[in-house]
Design an enzyme around this catalytic site. Structure first.
Site, PDB file in Angstrom:
ATOM      1  N   GLY A 292      36.709  40.220  56.071  1.00  0.00           N
ATOM      2  CA  GLY A 292      37.453  40.943  55.050  1.00  0.00           C
ATOM      3  C   GLY A 292      36.923  40.713  53.648  1.00  0.00           C
ATOM      4  CB  CYS A 293      35.857  37.659  51.881  1.00  0.00           C
ATOM      5  SG  CYS A 293      37.422  36.791  52.110  1.00  0.00           S
ATOM      6  CB  THR A 294      31.729  40.470  54.022  1.00  0.00           C
ATOM      7  OG1 THR A 294      31.475  39.071  54.214  1.00  0.00           O
ATOM      8  CG2 THR A 294      30.397  41.207  53.926  1.00  0.00           C
TER       9      THR A 294
ATOM     10  N   GLY B  66      33.884  42.481  48.805  1.00  0.00           N
ATOM     11  CA  GLY B  66      32.773  42.296  47.880  1.00  0.00           C
ATOM     12  C   GLY B  66      31.757  43.429  47.944  1.00  0.00           C
TER      13      GLY B  66
END
Length: 223
Positions: free
Chosen positions: A121-123, A126
């Site tokens: 999710g963070c990738t 970003g």
């Protein structure tokens, strides 16, 4: 003869009386014997105290944890209209970055928080900002990423995904706390758009649509 019998009887009674314990003597004997009966209870007292302390310990631990969670939960989250926090943190390059300087040098500043570098999710979050970086930069938006990861992990996250913006290694959770997050473990997924030292837009829980949401907001403001 009667006198002699009387004397013998009296002598016999005195002998019996001397052999029979008095009531006071019997009570004294009982009192002396009592410590022997109490002794086992006295020796058990430290054991009982220890057991009580062991039973009480989980309650004390629970109370401490409850107080900690309550304190963390009481942190007031920032909202639109609030002043943007001014705080300094270390970037993925190992240098210090003061957010006040970023606010002053750019029309807008987007501070986005993510729980863990190099995760799915963070990738996505970003990369959405990376892919829209040129468009956001053209509109005067400076992008700053924040998580509790180390400088080394932030550098790896940035290099692997070719992020063109800095990532803050908020290992002491100073930035998280400044933005009103609970800071119990990881950063909460949030994004703040800042202009003139004020928060003008905020969203939570967004991943792949992060950049689109910000661009839509900017478009609505100008229309």
């Amino acid at each position: 003869m009667a006198v002699g019998q009387l004397a013998c009887e009296r002598s016999g009674r005195r002998a019996l009386a001397s052999e029979r314990p008095t009531e006071a003597g019997a009570n004294h004997h009982k009192l002396r014997a009592r410590p022997e009966k109490i002794a086992p209870l006295a020796s058990a007292a430290p054991v009982l105290t220890f057991r009580f302390a062991m039973k009480l310990r989980p309650l004390l631990v629970f109370s401490s944890l409850l107080a900690m969670f309550t304190s963390a939960a009481s942190a007031a989250p920032l909202k639109v209209g609030d002043a943007a926090p001014v705080v300094t943190a270390t970037t993925d390059a190992g240098t210090s970055l003061n957010l006040a300087d970023v606010y002053a040098k750019n029309a807008y500043t987007l501070v986005w928080f993510y729980p863990k570098a190099l995760t799915g999710g963070c990738t996505k979050q970003g990369c959405s900002l990376r892919d829209a970086n040129a468009e956001l930069t053209a509109k005067g938006v400076a992008i700053i990423g924040v998580s509790t990861d180390t400088v080394e992990k932030q550098k790896e996250f940035k290099d692997v995904n070719n992020f063109p913006f800095p990532l803050l290694a908020d290992t002491d959770k100073k930035v998280l706390k400044a933005f009103g997050q609970s800071a119990m473990m990881f950063a909460s997924r949030e994004a703040y758009l800042i202009k003139g030292g004020k928060i003008i837009y905020k969203d939570t829980g967004v991943t792949s649509e992060q950049a689109n949401n910000v661009l839509k907001y900017l478009a609505s403001v100008k229309s």
